[in-house]
Design a protein around this motif. Structure first.
Motif, PDB file in Angstrom:
ATOM      1  N   ASN A  34     -12.195  61.322  10.789  1.00 45.07           N
ATOM      2  CA  ASN A  34     -12.713  60.093  11.363  1.00 45.07           C
ATOM      3  C   ASN A  34     -11.610  59.528  12.251  1.00 45.07           C
ATOM      4  O   ASN A  34     -10.541  59.149  11.760  1.00 45.07           O
ATOM      5  N   GLN A  88     -22.849  60.425   5.559  1.00 48.56           N
ATOM      6  CA  GLN A  88     -21.422  60.612   5.371  1.00 48.56           C
ATOM      7  C   GLN A  88     -20.978  61.965   5.922  1.00 48.56           C
ATOM      8  O   GLN A  88     -21.502  63.006   5.526  1.00 48.56           O
ATOM      9  N   ASN A  90     -17.670  62.976   5.886  1.00 45.77           N
ATOM     10  CA  ASN A  90     -16.385  63.371   5.310  1.00 45.77           C
ATOM     11  C   ASN A  90     -16.532  64.208   4.046  1.00 45.77           C
ATOM     12  O   ASN A  90     -15.597  64.360   3.290  1.00 45.77           O
ATOM     13  N   GLU A  91     -17.699  64.745   3.793  1.00 48.68           N
ATOM     14  CA  GLU A  91     -17.966  65.489   2.569  1.00 48.68           C
ATOM     15  C   GLU A  91     -17.812  66.995   2.810  1.00 48.68           C
ATOM     16  O   GLU A  91     -18.781  67.716   3.011  1.00 48.68           O
ATOM     17  N   GLY A  96     -23.797  65.571   5.079  1.00 42.79           N
ATOM     18  CA  GLY A  96     -24.121  64.502   4.145  1.00 42.79           C
ATOM     19  C   GLY A  96     -25.489  64.611   3.508  1.00 42.79           C
ATOM     20  O   GLY A  96     -25.878  63.748   2.730  1.00 42.79           O
ATOM     21  N   LYS A 115     -25.702  61.432   1.094  1.00 39.35           N
ATOM     22  CA  LYS A 115     -24.561  60.527   0.989  1.00 39.35           C
ATOM     23  C   LYS A 115     -24.539  59.696   2.261  1.00 39.35           C
ATOM     24  O   LYS A 115     -24.592  60.239   3.367  1.00 39.35           O
ATOM     25  N   GLU A 117     -23.045  56.291   4.627  1.00 39.69           N
ATOM     26  CA  GLU A 117     -21.869  55.490   4.961  1.00 39.69           C
ATOM     27  C   GLU A 117     -22.331  54.130   5.480  1.00 39.69           C
ATOM     28  O   GLU A 117     -23.170  54.065   6.382  1.00 39.69           O
ATOM     29  N   ASN A 118     -21.814  53.058   4.887  1.00 44.77           N
ATOM     30  CA  ASN A 118     -22.138  51.685   5.281  1.00 44.77           C
ATOM     31  C   ASN A 118     -23.607  51.328   5.083  1.00 44.77           C
ATOM     32  O   ASN A 118     -24.158  50.504   5.806  1.00 44.77           O
TER      33      ASN A 118
END
Length: 131
Positions: A34, A88, A90-91, A96, A115, A117-118
């Motif tokens: 990110n 998400q 970052n998995e 995600g 998953k 994010e925010n």
């Protein structure tokens, strides 16, 4: 905003505008960083990627194997821009979204796990099409 590498071997370090973003160990899988907090959208940005396959660094591979140890970026690299609310990324290089099909006779039970994010809650719509 993310920078995505489909693969780089073996120790990758990423810098954006002179700031260290992170590192990845390994050479055969997708990974992302990110970089939102490092990018200035109103100016030109500089991305530096350092990749090493130094055999003295024992964090990645054994001394010998039945595959090569060539180093560098050898698959695609992309910039990904997403809204504040997104799946998400970052998995472990995934998007995600995780789908599992469990066979049950001539049918299957399908489980979808996302998953986010925010996002504190959401709605998933699914449709079934018989082919």
């Amino acid at each position: 905003m993310y920078i995505e590498f489909d693969a780089a071997n073996a120790i990758t370090e990423v810098f954006v505008n002179g700031q260290y973003v992170g590192n990845h160990l390994g050479g055969y899988s997708r990974f992302r960083f990110n970089i939102t907090n490092y990018v200035n959208l109103r100016e030109e940005n500089k991305v530096v990627v350092k990749v090493s396959n130094d055999k003295k660094d024992k964090r990645t591979y054994p001394d010998t194997a039945d595959f090569t140890f060539f180093g560098g970026i050898y698959r695609s690299v992309r910039l990904i821009a997403v809204s504040k609310e997104h799946f998400q990324l970052n998995e472990m290089g995934s998007n995600g979204v995780f789908v599992t099909a469990i066979p049950k006779g001539h049918k299957a039970e399908v489980k979808v796990f996302c998953k986010l994010e925010n996002i504190s809650c959401g709605e998933l719509q699914a449709c079934y099409r018989k082919s």
